[in-house]
Design a protein around this motif. Structure first.
Motif, short mmCIF file in Angstrom:
data_model
loop_
_atom_site.label_atom_id
_atom_site.label_comp_id
_atom_site.label_asym_id
_atom_site.label_seq_id
_atom_site.Cartn_x
_atom_site.Cartn_y
_atom_site.Cartn_z
N ASP A 5 0.82 -1.21 0.00
CA ASP A 5 0.00 0.00 0.00
C ASP A 5 0.86 1.26 0.00
O ASP A 5 0.56 2.22 -0.72
N ARG A 31 0.83 4.15 -3.05
CA ARG A 31 0.52 5.55 -2.80
C ARG A 31 1.68 6.46 -3.20
O ARG A 31 1.48 7.51 -3.83
N ASP A 72 -8.36 -3.51 -7.16
CA ASP A 72 -8.30 -2.34 -6.27
C ASP A 72 -8.11 -1.09 -7.11
O ASP A 72 -7.17 -0.99 -7.90
N TRP A 127 -7.19 2.74 -7.10
CA TRP A 127 -6.46 3.70 -6.28
C TRP A 127 -6.60 5.09 -6.91
O TRP A 127 -6.40 5.26 -8.11
N VAL A 154 -9.22 4.17 -1.80
CA VAL A 154 -9.12 2.86 -2.45
C VAL A 154 -10.50 2.21 -2.40
O VAL A 154 -11.21 2.30 -1.40
#
Length: 384
Positions: free
Chosen positions: A84, A88, A116, A118, A129
């Motif tokens: 994660d 990011r 997922d 983002w 998310v």
């Protein structure tokens, strides 16, 4: 040839003023149209056809909205599903390097059946998310639409699109809201403002106090009985905390003492006066419909108390007695909003008690309670 016509033409030519050619004034320069705001799409996994098609559709969705979409390739040695923190950081770096107000990426989840989405937007400095299903032929289109909705939700939640932040007054790394982004979000803001349930707290959100009346009627013949009722509740929602989900509340209910008509025959054996009290700890769910009326469901456990006082005829003697029981209750009803902080609640409960309370006089059974006893509540709820 006679010279007079030629001489006349020469004199007229000399008398006329010479024509002067003047250059036309230059046209004012046209003002250049402002450049479209950028959105960066990080290529997550080019080998996955589903992710690749979803990214293509996402580029088309954002391009149709008038934004300039740039693709940012990922490092070749990057994992298909990064941690994660890595995801990011990659999105933030892509948005910053490309001068984009937002960056997006689609990663295949570890489970394989989901993806997922983002979104990093530099306007609100938020990362959001969402996990979506990837089954079916429409999965790429669904992922693209969900990604756009996710970006709009991120921008809307911060409530920064109503006014441009002052120059130099924003947080480090934030950007001013571009005009085309503001126009793109205008219908979403209007829709959210028109939805009364969008920002309105739940009927049971926060701390609530309810006072009213309780009516009890047992199938065993005790009742009807009337008495006061008091309820204390705490619920999740816009005015509540993060302990409980929105619409769900914990509630303490106190009812009684309720008084019912005396049992028995005053001319035969005498009469018995009955008093009942009840306390319940309940889980309550209020379904928010967006309108004034909301359905309410509840379930709880607690205690049930029945007290009797006999007034028999001679030779029987007066006596008192009581029964304490464990009670379980199921309820359903509805709430009517009066104001944003007040509502009228009307609900009915079926109460099952163990042990069952049985009232007898001189060996004759007069009635019983708790198998089941039906309770009705009418009260005014005020959120503090």
């Amino acid at each position: 040839m006679r010279p007079y016509p030629l001489l006349t033409c020469l004199l007229l030519a000399l008398a006329l003023p010479p024509a002067r050619a003047e250059a036309a004034p230059p046209a004012p320069p046209q003002e250049a149209a402002p450049a479209a705001s950028r959105v960066a799409i990080v290529e997550a996994d080019a080998d996955d056809p589903l992710v690749r098609e979803a990214a293509t559709r996402l580029r088309a969705e954002l391009g149709a909205a008038g934004f300039e979409v740039v693709s940012v390739p990922r490092a070749r040695d990057a994992d298909a599903r990064p941690r994660d923190g890595d995801a990011r950081a990659a999105l933030e770096r892509a948005a910053r390097d490309e001068g984009a107000f937002a960056a997006a990426a689609i990663f295949r989840s570890r489970a394989g059946a989901t993806a997922d989405l983002w979104i990093v937007d530099r306007v609100t400095q938020k990362t959001v998310v969402r996990t979506v299903e990837v089954a079916g032929a429409a999965a790429p289109s669904v992922m693209a639409v969900r990604a756009v909705e996710l970006l709009q939700a991120s921008l809307l939640e911060a409530n920064l699109l109503t006014s441009r932040p002052p120059p130099g007054g924003g947080a480090a790394g934030s950007v001013a809201v571009p005009d085309d982004v503001r126009r793109w979000m205008a219908p979403v803001r209007r829709q959210a403002a028109a939805d009364p349930a969008a920002e309105r707290p739940g009927m049971l959100a926060g701390i609530g106090v309810e006072a009213g009346l309780a009516a009890l009627q047992s199938t065993g013949g005790i009742g009807p009985a009337l008495g006061p009722a008091l309820r204390l509740s705490y619920g999740g929602g816009a005015a509540g905390g993060g302990v409980l989900p929105a619409g769900l509340a914990a509630r303490l209910t106190f009812a009684g003492p309720t008084l019912a008509p005396a049992l028995g025959d005053a001319r035969a054996l005498g009469t018995v006066s009955v008093r009942q009290e009840m306390a319940l700890l309940e889980a309550v769910w209020a379904l928010e419909t967006g309108g004034a009326v909301s359905p309410v469901l509840s379930a709880g456990v607690g205690g049930f108390h029945l007290f009797i006082s006999g007034d028999p005829l001679p030779p029987l003697r007066s006596a008192t007695g009581e029964v304490w029981s464990v009670a379980a209750a199921l309820g359903a009803g509805a709430g009517l909003r009066v104001t944003e902080r007040a509502a009228l609640l009307l609900d009915a409960h079926a109460i099952f008690a163990e042990p069952r309370a049985v009232v007898t006089l001189g060996g004759e059974r007069l009635g019983s309670a708790g198998r089941p006893t039906f309770a009705g509540f009418l009260g005014l709820l005020v959120r503090l």
